[in-house]
Design an enzyme around this catalytic site. Sequence first.
Site, short mmCIF file in Angstrom:
data_model
loop_
_atom_site.label_atom_id
_atom_site.label_comp_id
_atom_site.label_asym_id
_atom_site.label_seq_id
_atom_site.Cartn_x
_atom_site.Cartn_y
_atom_site.Cartn_z
CG ASN A 5 -0.25 -0.04 2.53
OD1 ASN A 5 0.62 0.77 2.80
ND2 ASN A 5 -0.63 -0.99 3.37
CG ASP A 37 -11.86 3.69 -0.37
OD1 ASP A 37 -12.72 4.55 -0.10
OD2 ASP A 37 -11.92 2.51 0.04
CE LYS A 51 -19.10 5.28 7.92
NZ LYS A 51 -19.26 4.09 8.79
#
Length: 215
Positions: free
Chosen positions: A96, A118, A122
Site C-alpha cells: 500500500n 477510495d 467518513k
Amino acid sequence: MRLRHKPWAKDKLAAHPEWVLTQATEKKGLWKQVFGNDHPLHIEVGMGKGQFVMGMAKRYPEINFVGIEVQESVIVMGLEKLLEDPLPNVRLIHTNGEDLDSLFEENEVDQVYLNFSDPWPKKKHAKRRLTHENFLRRYERVLKADGQLQLKTDNRGLFEYSLVSFSHYGALLDEVSLDLHELNDPDNVQTEYEERFSQMGHPIYRARLHFKRED
C-alpha cells in the site's frame, strides 16, 4: 464495489517475481538496475486492475512504470494482463501507499499518479485518504524537485478535500479540471473506473501539482 476473493491469487503472484516484486524494499534506490536503464520512473499508487499503468507503458516505452496495489484479488488481474502482453517497462508491487518510504529513495520518482482512489467519506477515516497530508509528505520525499503528482477522480467530495489538503500542505497546483473529458486531452489514458463513470455521465476531475522546494 465488492470484489470476489480469489484464493489462488497469492500463489500466482508469488509464481511471477519477474513482474510482481516480492522483495521490493531491496530495490530502493536501485530502480535503474531493475529496469536496466536510466529512464524516468513513474508510479501509480492504487493501480487497480492495471489498465492505466499498462496503457501508459505502451504509449510511453521510454518511461518505466511501477504499479502499486494492496488488494491481492485486484493486482493479480494486472499480472494476468502482463502475462498476456508483456511490457518490459512495467513492474508491480503488492503493498500500500504507506510503504513508499521503504520502496523508493528520496528524489527517485519523476511522477506519481492517484487514480480513482477510495474516497473514505467518513471524517474519522480522513487519514486513510491518499491525499491526506501524511501521504503528501511521502510523495514529496520520493519525487524529484521537478516531479509532479496527478489526481483523477469522479468523487466531488474527495476532489474538494484534496484541493484543500494540497493548499494547506503548500503544494502548488499546475492544473485543476472540473470536467476532464471536456478538454479532449489526447494524452489522457483512462482507467477502468474512468470509462465506466464517464459513460454514466459523471464528470471526471483532475488536478496536477508539484511541491515547493526550499532554495
